[in-house]
Motif scaffolding. Sequence first.
Motif, PDB file in Angstrom:
ATOM      1  N   VAL A  18     -60.740  -3.819 -36.742  1.00  0.00           N
ATOM      2  CA  VAL A  18     -59.524  -4.611 -36.836  1.00  0.00           C
ATOM      3  C   VAL A  18     -58.817  -4.204 -38.124  1.00  0.00           C
ATOM      4  CG1 VAL A  18     -58.601  -6.950 -37.108  1.00  0.00           C
ATOM      5  CG2 VAL A  18     -60.584  -6.559 -35.637  1.00  0.00           C
ATOM      6  N   GLU A  19     -57.512  -3.939 -38.038  1.00  0.00           N
ATOM      7  CA  GLU A  19     -56.760  -3.606 -39.247  1.00  0.00           C
ATOM      8  C   GLU A  19     -56.580  -4.880 -40.059  1.00  0.00           C
ATOM      9  OE1 GLU A  19     -52.602  -1.550 -40.780  1.00  0.00           O
ATOM     10  OE2 GLU A  19     -53.163  -1.352 -38.665  1.00  0.00           O
ATOM     11  N   VAL A  20     -57.024  -4.845 -41.331  1.00  0.00           N
ATOM     12  CA  VAL A  20     -56.989  -6.041 -42.170  1.00  0.00           C
ATOM     13  C   VAL A  20     -56.098  -5.902 -43.397  1.00  0.00           C
ATOM     14  CG1 VAL A  20     -59.236  -6.904 -41.416  1.00  0.00           C
ATOM     15  CG2 VAL A  20     -59.108  -5.347 -43.368  1.00  0.00           C
ATOM     16  N   GLY A  21     -55.598  -4.683 -43.657  1.00  0.00           N
ATOM     17  CA  GLY A  21     -54.743  -4.515 -44.817  1.00  0.00           C
ATOM     18  C   GLY A  21     -54.363  -3.066 -45.044  1.00  0.00           C
ATOM     19  N   ARG A  22     -53.727  -2.837 -46.196  1.00  0.00           N
ATOM     20  CA  ARG A  22     -53.313  -1.488 -46.623  1.00  0.00           C
ATOM     21  C   ARG A  22     -53.586  -1.341 -48.108  1.00  0.00           C
ATOM     22  NH1 ARG A  22     -49.777   1.540 -43.432  1.00  0.00           N
ATOM     23  NH2 ARG A  22     -49.108   0.481 -41.575  1.00  0.00           N
ATOM     24  N   ILE A  23     -53.795  -0.115 -48.530  1.00  0.00           N
ATOM     25  CA  ILE A  23     -53.930   0.144 -49.966  1.00  0.00           C
ATOM     26  C   ILE A  23     -52.522   0.279 -50.533  1.00  0.00           C
ATOM     27  CG2 ILE A  23     -54.770   1.742 -51.727  1.00  0.00           C
ATOM     28  CD1 ILE A  23     -57.185   2.263 -49.901  1.00  0.00           C
ATOM     29  N   ALA A  24     -52.217  -0.553 -51.531  1.00  0.00           N
ATOM     30  CA  ALA A  24     -50.868  -0.595 -52.089  1.00  0.00           C
ATOM     31  C   ALA A  24     -50.669   0.453 -53.178  1.00  0.00           C
ATOM     32  CB  ALA A  24     -50.571  -1.985 -52.641  1.00  0.00           C
ATOM     33  N   ASP A  25     -51.609   0.512 -54.122  1.00  0.00           N
ATOM     34  CA  ASP A  25     -51.422   1.398 -55.259  1.00  0.00           C
ATOM     35  C   ASP A  25     -52.689   1.404 -56.113  1.00  0.00           C
ATOM     36  OD1 ASP A  25     -50.112   3.153 -56.939  1.00  0.00           O
ATOM     37  OD2 ASP A  25     -48.490   1.768 -57.469  1.00  0.00           O
ATOM     38  N   ALA A  26     -52.701   2.297 -57.097  1.00  0.00           N
ATOM     39  CA  ALA A  26     -53.799   2.316 -58.062  1.00  0.00           C
ATOM     40  C   ALA A  26     -53.688   1.078 -58.950  1.00  0.00           C
ATOM     41  CB  ALA A  26     -53.727   3.582 -58.903  1.00  0.00           C
ATOM     42  N   TRP A  27     -54.816   0.659 -59.505  1.00  0.00           N
ATOM     43  CA  TRP A  27     -54.844  -0.486 -60.413  1.00  0.00           C
ATOM     44  C   TRP A  27     -55.743  -0.101 -61.580  1.00  0.00           C
ATOM     45  CZ3 TRP A  27     -58.704  -4.345 -61.601  1.00  0.00           C
ATOM     46  CH2 TRP A  27     -58.195  -5.467 -62.273  1.00  0.00           C
ATOM     47  N   GLY A  28     -55.160   0.149 -62.722  1.00  0.00           N
ATOM     48  CA  GLY A  28     -55.930   0.590 -63.879  1.00  0.00           C
ATOM     49  C   GLY A  28     -56.209   2.084 -63.817  1.00  0.00           C
ATOM     50  N   PHE A  33     -58.059  -0.008 -56.965  1.00  0.00           N
ATOM     51  CA  PHE A  33     -56.785   0.016 -56.249  1.00  0.00           C
ATOM     52  C   PHE A  33     -56.452  -1.378 -55.744  1.00  0.00           C
ATOM     53  CE2 PHE A  33     -60.247   1.757 -53.709  1.00  0.00           C
ATOM     54  CZ  PHE A  33     -60.301   0.899 -52.618  1.00  0.00           C
ATOM     55  N   LYS A  34     -55.128  -1.625 -55.596  1.00  0.00           N
ATOM     56  CA  LYS A  34     -54.629  -2.902 -55.070  1.00  0.00           C
ATOM     57  C   LYS A  34     -54.591  -2.820 -53.554  1.00  0.00           C
ATOM     58  CE  LYS A  34     -51.423  -4.108 -58.752  1.00  0.00           C
ATOM     59  NZ  LYS A  34     -50.010  -4.372 -59.024  1.00  0.00           N
ATOM     60  N   VAL A  35     -54.874  -3.947 -52.920  1.00  0.00           N
ATOM     61  CA  VAL A  35     -54.874  -4.034 -51.464  1.00  0.00           C
ATOM     62  C   VAL A  35     -53.884  -5.099 -51.021  1.00  0.00           C
ATOM     63  CG1 VAL A  35     -56.283  -4.638 -49.452  1.00  0.00           C
ATOM     64  CG2 VAL A  35     -57.285  -3.308 -51.318  1.00  0.00           C
ATOM     65  N   THR A  80     -53.657 -11.147 -55.646  1.00  0.00           N
ATOM     66  CA  THR A  80     -53.796  -9.914 -54.882  1.00  0.00           C
ATOM     67  C   THR A  80     -55.282  -9.583 -54.795  1.00  0.00           C
ATOM     68  OG1 THR A  80     -52.953  -7.669 -54.609  1.00  0.00           O
ATOM     69  CG2 THR A  80     -53.593  -8.291 -56.821  1.00  0.00           C
ATOM     70  N   VAL A  81     -55.616  -8.623 -53.971  1.00  0.00           N
ATOM     71  CA  VAL A  81     -57.000  -8.161 -53.865  1.00  0.00           C
ATOM     72  C   VAL A  81     -57.065  -6.799 -54.538  1.00  0.00           C
ATOM     73  CG1 VAL A  81     -58.813  -7.416 -52.256  1.00  0.00           C
ATOM     74  CG2 VAL A  81     -57.419  -9.415 -51.717  1.00  0.00           C
ATOM     75  N   VAL A  82     -58.095  -6.597 -55.359  1.00  0.00           N
ATOM     76  CA  VAL A  82     -58.335  -5.290 -55.953  1.00  0.00           C
ATOM     77  C   VAL A  82     -59.736  -4.846 -55.552  1.00  0.00           C
ATOM     78  CG1 VAL A  82     -56.723  -5.563 -57.873  1.00  0.00           C
ATOM     79  CG2 VAL A  82     -59.095  -6.295 -58.153  1.00  0.00           C
ATOM     80  N   ALA A  83     -59.917  -3.524 -55.423  1.00  0.00           N
ATOM     81  CA  ALA A  83     -61.209  -3.011 -54.987  1.00  0.00           C
ATOM     82  C   ALA A  83     -61.524  -1.702 -55.693  1.00  0.00           C
ATOM     83  CB  ALA A  83     -61.210  -2.809 -53.473  1.00  0.00           C
ATOM     84  N   TRP A  84     -62.808  -1.356 -55.646  1.00  0.00           N
ATOM     85  CA  TRP A  84     -63.308  -0.130 -56.258  1.00  0.00           C
ATOM     86  C   TRP A  84     -64.336   0.443 -55.301  1.00  0.00           C
ATOM     87  CZ3 TRP A  84     -67.484   0.105 -60.516  1.00  0.00           C
ATOM     88  CH2 TRP A  84     -67.520   1.368 -61.106  1.00  0.00           C
TER      89      TRP A  84
END
Length: 190
Positions: A18-28, A33-35, A80-84
Amino acid sequence: MATTPLTLEPAELPPDAVEVGRIADAWGVKGWFKVLSHSSSPEALFASKRWYLQPSERGGKAFAGTVVLSIRQAKDHSDTVVAWAQGVDDRNAAEALRGARIFVPRSSFPSTSEDEFYWVDLIGLAVVNREGVALGQVQELMSTGPQTVLVLAYEEDGKARERMIPFVSAFVDKVDLPEKRITVDWQPDY
């Protein structure tokens, strides 16, 4: 500063993805990255440790097909959501993922309580009223702040139409996922 080339593991998209989001941009600068989550409650992103990515439909593509990311950490940060992820170790690698579509297997979603439903499970369900009159099919759901609204598609006099019904217990009698039907206290002329 030397950059590590982005190496992504090719993968097959799970059949229940299921598509749950998109990667928006780098974060730091360390590969975070921001989601942009497709849900106001991104529990599926937090619950899954393997995200499947497909490139954006537009713009440059750093990869082709489907790849899998092993998520080291995902968290809420300032609305926002951030991930690594493994293998995404600097800002350039994170920027290369910009626009990628994020999928997770439906089987990795957290369980819901008895009267809770994931929006994705309601899309496509037939909606009928207490008298058995077909009112339409759930096309999408819309958050209006205090409540969620079912947006139904139906046809009348050969024309495509939309009908909106608040998704609240006052109007929704039963959601029957196995039967793919929602029963409501609503009339066609409301």
